[in-house]
Design a protein around this motif. Sequence first.
Motif, PDB file in Angstrom:
ATOM      1  N   VAL A  92       0.856  -1.186   0.000  1.00 62.13           N
ATOM      2  CA  VAL A  92       0.000   0.000   0.000  1.00 62.13           C
ATOM      3  C   VAL A  92       0.893   1.237   0.000  1.00 62.13           C
ATOM      4  O   VAL A  92       1.839   1.327   0.790  1.00 62.13           O
ATOM      5  CB  VAL A  92      -0.925   0.025   1.233  1.00 62.13           C
ATOM      6  N   THR A  93       0.623   2.163  -0.898  1.00 65.84           N
ATOM      7  CA  THR A  93       1.354   3.428  -0.928  1.00 65.84           C
ATOM      8  C   THR A  93       0.379   4.583  -0.714  1.00 65.84           C
ATOM      9  O   THR A  93      -0.764   4.535  -1.163  1.00 65.84           O
ATOM     10  CB  THR A  93       2.096   3.641  -2.258  1.00 65.84           C
ATOM     11  N   ILE A  94       0.858   5.594  -0.012  1.00 68.52           N
ATOM     12  CA  ILE A  94       0.078   6.805   0.248  1.00 68.52           C
ATOM     13  C   ILE A  94       0.992   7.986  -0.051  1.00 68.52           C
ATOM     14  O   ILE A  94       2.095   8.074   0.486  1.00 68.52           O
ATOM     15  CB  ILE A  94      -0.398   6.852   1.705  1.00 68.52           C
ATOM     16  N   THR A  95       0.547   8.871  -0.940  1.00 69.88           N
ATOM     17  CA  THR A  95       1.419   9.959  -1.400  1.00 69.88           C
ATOM     18  C   THR A  95       0.673  11.281  -1.427  1.00 69.88           C
ATOM     19  O   THR A  95      -0.498  11.335  -1.798  1.00 69.88           O
ATOM     20  CB  THR A  95       1.960   9.654  -2.817  1.00 69.88           C
ATOM     21  N   VAL A 118       3.702   0.673   2.795  1.00 70.44           N
ATOM     22  CA  VAL A 118       3.426  -0.329   3.820  1.00 70.44           C
ATOM     23  C   VAL A 118       3.301  -1.680   3.138  1.00 70.44           C
ATOM     24  O   VAL A 118       2.554  -1.818   2.164  1.00 70.44           O
ATOM     25  CB  VAL A 118       2.133  -0.008   4.602  1.00 70.44           C
ATOM     26  N   MET A 119       4.031  -2.667   3.631  1.00 68.01           N
ATOM     27  CA  MET A 119       3.988  -4.009   3.055  1.00 68.01           C
ATOM     28  C   MET A 119       3.593  -5.020   4.116  1.00 68.01           C
ATOM     29  O   MET A 119       3.853  -4.824   5.309  1.00 68.01           O
ATOM     30  CB  MET A 119       5.355  -4.389   2.482  1.00 68.01           C
ATOM     31  N   GLY A 120       2.988  -6.115   3.679  1.00 68.72           N
ATOM     32  CA  GLY A 120       2.658  -7.177   4.617  1.00 68.72           C
ATOM     33  C   GLY A 120       1.499  -8.011   4.134  1.00 68.72           C
ATOM     34  O   GLY A 120       0.982  -7.831   3.030  1.00 68.72           O
ATOM     35  N   ARG A 121       1.106  -8.963   4.966  1.00 63.99           N
ATOM     36  CA  ARG A 121      -0.020  -9.844   4.660  1.00 63.99           C
ATOM     37  C   ARG A 121      -1.280  -9.273   5.292  1.00 63.99           C
ATOM     38  O   ARG A 121      -1.335  -9.090   6.517  1.00 63.99           O
ATOM     39  CB  ARG A 121       0.269 -11.248   5.202  1.00 63.99           C
ATOM     40  N   ALA A 122      -2.262  -8.998   4.465  1.00 64.45           N
ATOM     41  CA  ALA A 122      -3.522  -8.464   4.966  1.00 64.45           C
ATOM     42  C   ALA A 122      -4.357  -9.592   5.563  1.00 64.45           C
ATOM     43  O   ALA A 122      -4.209 -10.758   5.212  1.00 64.45           O
ATOM     44  CB  ALA A 122      -4.283  -7.775   3.838  1.00 64.45           C
ATOM     45  N   ARG A 123      -5.222  -9.221   6.472  1.00 65.84           N
ATOM     46  CA  ARG A 123      -6.171 -10.186   7.030  1.00 65.84           C
ATOM     47  C   ARG A 123      -7.582  -9.644   6.848  1.00 65.84           C
ATOM     48  O   ARG A 123      -7.804  -8.427   6.790  1.00 65.84           O
ATOM     49  CB  ARG A 123      -5.888 -10.440   8.509  1.00 65.84           C
ATOM     50  N   LEU A 124      -8.520 -10.547   6.752  1.00 57.32           N
ATOM     51  CA  LEU A 124      -9.920 -10.171   6.664  1.00 57.32           C
ATOM     52  C   LEU A 124     -10.443  -9.892   8.070  1.00 57.32           C
ATOM     53  O   LEU A 124     -10.310 -10.724   8.970  1.00 57.32           O
ATOM     54  CB  LEU A 124     -10.723 -11.291   6.017  1.00 57.32           C
ATOM     55  N   VAL A 125     -11.016  -8.732   8.270  1.00 57.06           N
ATOM     56  CA  VAL A 125     -11.552  -8.365   9.581  1.00 57.06           C
ATOM     57  C   VAL A 125     -12.942  -8.983   9.717  1.00 57.06           C
ATOM     58  O   VAL A 125     -13.861  -8.631   8.977  1.00 57.06           O
ATOM     59  CB  VAL A 125     -11.623  -6.835   9.747  1.00 57.06           C
ATOM     60  N   ALA A 171       7.041  -0.692   7.249  1.00 59.49           N
ATOM     61  CA  ALA A 171       6.711   0.537   6.523  1.00 59.49           C
ATOM     62  C   ALA A 171       7.950   1.393   6.337  1.00 59.49           C
ATOM     63  O   ALA A 171       8.914   1.299   7.094  1.00 59.49           O
ATOM     64  CB  ALA A 171       5.634   1.324   7.273  1.00 59.49           C
ATOM     65  N   SER A 172       7.902   2.221   5.318  1.00 58.47           N
ATOM     66  CA  SER A 172       8.952   3.206   5.093  1.00 58.47           C
ATOM     67  C   SER A 172       8.301   4.497   4.611  1.00 58.47           C
ATOM     68  O   SER A 172       7.150   4.498   4.166  1.00 58.47           O
ATOM     69  CB  SER A 172       9.980   2.714   4.065  1.00 58.47           C
ATOM     70  N   MET A 173       9.055   5.585   4.696  1.00 62.61           N
ATOM     71  CA  MET A 173       8.531   6.871   4.254  1.00 62.61           C
ATOM     72  C   MET A 173       9.674   7.726   3.745  1.00 62.61           C
ATOM     73  O   MET A 173      10.784   7.694   4.281  1.00 62.61           O
ATOM     74  CB  MET A 173       7.814   7.574   5.411  1.00 62.61           C
ATOM     75  N   LYS A 174       9.390   8.459   2.679  1.00 64.04           N
ATOM     76  CA  LYS A 174      10.347   9.419   2.141  1.00 64.04           C
ATOM     77  C   LYS A 174       9.648  10.764   1.971  1.00 64.04           C
ATOM     78  O   LYS A 174       8.423  10.830   1.794  1.00 64.04           O
ATOM     79  CB  LYS A 174      10.897   8.955   0.786  1.00 64.04           C
ATOM     80  N   ALA A 175      10.438  11.824   2.021  1.00 58.55           N
ATOM     81  CA  ALA A 175       9.891  13.165   1.834  1.00 58.55           C
ATOM     82  C   ALA A 175      10.937  14.058   1.196  1.00 58.55           C
ATOM     83  O   ALA A 175      12.139  13.932   1.482  1.00 58.55           O
ATOM     84  CB  ALA A 175       9.433  13.749   3.166  1.00 58.55           C
ATOM     85  N   ARG A 176      10.501  14.955   0.334  1.00 55.69           N
ATOM     86  CA  ARG A 176      11.365  15.973  -0.251  1.00 55.69           C
ATOM     87  C   ARG A 176      10.687  17.309  -0.081  1.00 55.69           C
ATOM     88  O   ARG A 176       9.485  17.439  -0.383  1.00 55.69           O
ATOM     89  CB  ARG A 176      11.630  15.708  -1.735  1.00 55.69           C
ATOM     90  N   ASP A 177      11.412  18.297   0.407  1.00 58.81           N
ATOM     91  CA  ASP A 177      10.861  19.631   0.602  1.00 58.81           C
ATOM     92  C   ASP A 177      11.979  20.645   0.429  1.00 58.81           C
ATOM     93  O   ASP A 177      12.471  21.235   1.390  1.00 58.81           O
ATOM     94  CB  ASP A 177      10.229  19.744   1.995  1.00 58.81           C
ATOM     95  N   GLU A 178      12.395  20.850  -0.807  1.00 59.35           N
ATOM     96  CA  GLU A 178      13.500  21.771  -1.080  1.00 59.35           C
ATOM     97  C   GLU A 178      13.445  22.220  -2.533  1.00 59.35           C
ATOM     98  O   GLU A 178      12.640  21.732  -3.327  1.00 59.35           O
ATOM     99  CB  GLU A 178      14.842  21.087  -0.797  1.00 59.35           C
TER     100      GLU A 178
END
Length: 232
Positions: A92-95, A118-125, A171-178
């Motif tokens: 899953v990516t969120i940008t 975010v990576m991983g194995r999803a489960r059914l709720v 999970a990981s996150m990157k940001a650029r602000d320049e």
Amino acid sequence: MSTTLSPTPRTRISRGRNRAVTDREQLHTFLGSALLAHLGVTVGAGEDAHPVVLPTAYGFDLDGPDEGGSLYLHGSVAAGWLGRALERDVCVTITELDGLVAARSGFHHSMNYRSAVVMGRARLVEDPDERERALALVVDQMIPGRWDTLRPATRKELAATAVLALPLAEASMKARDEGPVDDPADVGGPGWAGVIPIHRVAGAPVTAEDSTAPVPEDVVRRAAGLAERSPR
């Protein structure tokens, strides 16, 4: 739970490490301000297997039952991707896009952004209480406090809706602000360099033609808040 992001080889950032966000709390802040996620899943089987990336609303609960908290996604129980999303790991990516960066060469053009993976194995709720809370979080991610103003979901609606939970641990996150980062030889040349800032803009709420209710305060508040630049 570690407070450091990118805890596994799959999410460890190898390129652009200077843009890596290592504090997990910054991820949590970003998840609270963003609006749209994309779910990547492999569908089909054998030679027919192929990737699909689907835009989706989301919600999250840092105190959820999954490691690192729970990221919630929802969809139709009849969706073809649903079964595959439960059979193998998903991404899953969120940008959020914050600016277009114009440099003096094409090579150094870039974008200012915040992006989480975010990576991983999803489960059914399946637990009814967790399902309802997850759906409330998805609605409230769009308009905070909205769920409590709505009529209860019907049995038919709940039966038609699947809710997936993905651990936030991997999970990981990157940001650029320049501004642009040009080669020294190009600096001072005739070309223009700079940034075109991009802001989220929301107009005034538009009432549905068949609605007679006044615009509620939570909707007014949300429209005004969306017009502000998201905090970093």
